[in-house]
Design an enzyme around this catalytic site. Sequence first.
Site, mmCIF file in Angstrom:
data_model
loop_
_atom_site.group_PDB
_atom_site.id
_atom_site.type_symbol
_atom_site.label_atom_id
_atom_site.label_comp_id
_atom_site.label_asym_id
_atom_site.label_seq_id
_atom_site.Cartn_x
_atom_site.Cartn_y
_atom_site.Cartn_z
ATOM 1 N N GLY A 230 0.827 -1.205 0.000
ATOM 2 C CA GLY A 230 0.000 0.000 0.000
ATOM 3 C C GLY A 230 0.861 1.254 0.000
ATOM 4 N N ASP A 260 -2.814 -4.257 -9.350
ATOM 5 C CA ASP A 260 -2.723 -4.752 -10.737
ATOM 6 C C ASP A 260 -1.772 -3.869 -11.550
ATOM 7 O OD1 ASP A 260 -4.681 -6.423 -9.819
ATOM 8 O OD2 ASP A 260 -6.314 -5.304 -10.740
#
Length: 321
Positions: A230, A260
């Site tokens: 993250g 992705d």
Amino acid sequence: MIVTVTANPSLDRTLELGAPLARGEVQRAGTVRTEPGGKGVNVARVVAAAGLSTRALLPARTGDPLCTALDELGLPYDAVPVDGEVRSNITIAESDGTTTKINAPGVALTARDRDALVELIRAHADSAQWVTLCGSLPPGVTDNWYRAIADDLVLAGCRVAVDTSGAPLRATVAGRVDLIKPNEDELAELTGADPATLREALSRNDLEPVVEAATAIAEQIGGNVLATLGAAGAVLVTASGVWSATPPPIVPRSTVGAGDSSLAGFLIAQSTGASPADCLRSAVAYGAAAASLAGTQAPTPDHLDLPGVRVTELSGAARMS
Ligand SMILES: Nc1ncnc2c1ncn2[C@@H]1O[C@H](COP(=O)(O)OP(=O)(O)O)[C@@H](O)[C@H]1O
Ligand SMILES: O=P(O)(O)OC[C@H]1O[C@](O)(COP(=O)(O)O)[C@@H](O)[C@@H]1O
């Protein structure tokens, strides 16, 4: 060519709220976006936007709204027709960048659908630099499906990347894979580590538990681990070294598709012969760019802040033996 497989594609519907999400209340969304999604579809969109050759393979019947959206985008794809409409996944994006995702189970695949998809993958494997097996498995598909396909592809000399979660991820790491992209929860799940402990260490900028977990998995699969963390960036473990990278400053808008885009960024750089450190830089730049865009928009090279990514080579105890 980078071939992507999305066993459980989706139409991503993103509702942007001007206020914090209030459970149990009626709220009105400011904007609503609908985009073709599912992990492999997103990887292919980012690869195509970088001008590289790609093809997305997925189950969806002719005329499905997902196929219409892919046609409109001009993304090269092949779809195995299935009996049911592709799922819609809902994202609620709050104004502070908090993203809540609710993913539907997806259309069940029959034995015939599964066989047709495997045939499609085999037919494209010869021309593929990489085959990426991405996302959850829909009902009707056993947990070891990616593992079985990876075995086939590895035998055929094809490089395989896998980005999945839960039982299919655990089954995948039982054998050889060239690259996996777990996030910190998936890494914890794979190694039995406590996710709260990993997160707490990351909040102190202590990468040691992540590196330890990623190193154990890299050795197990005989390949590379790109662990995305993250806002904390990512760690790359390869047989030749370990690197960490932090993202450039961004204002997060929707983190859907950030993982992705990171995988795509890694593969884009890798396909052009970049060093592991530069592949990691590209992965983190693409992930950060995706997080700063609304909905599941695919970042393009123009969105990247490559110099803003700080890459560090880790050494000593943090390095693979
Ligand atoms: N809030 C954020 N700020 C900056 N970069 C982010 C943020 N969230 C994600 N990213 C970037 O996107 C990448 C992938 O995000 P992550 O949340 O780890 O993936 P996943 O969507 O698979 O859980 C990260 O490695 C980072 O580069
Ligand atoms: O197959 P899953 O695990 O349900 O995930 C599918 C969802 O994940 C996404 O691929 C986004 O994934 P990331 O945020 O991890 O990049 C969405 O497009 C899609 O709705």
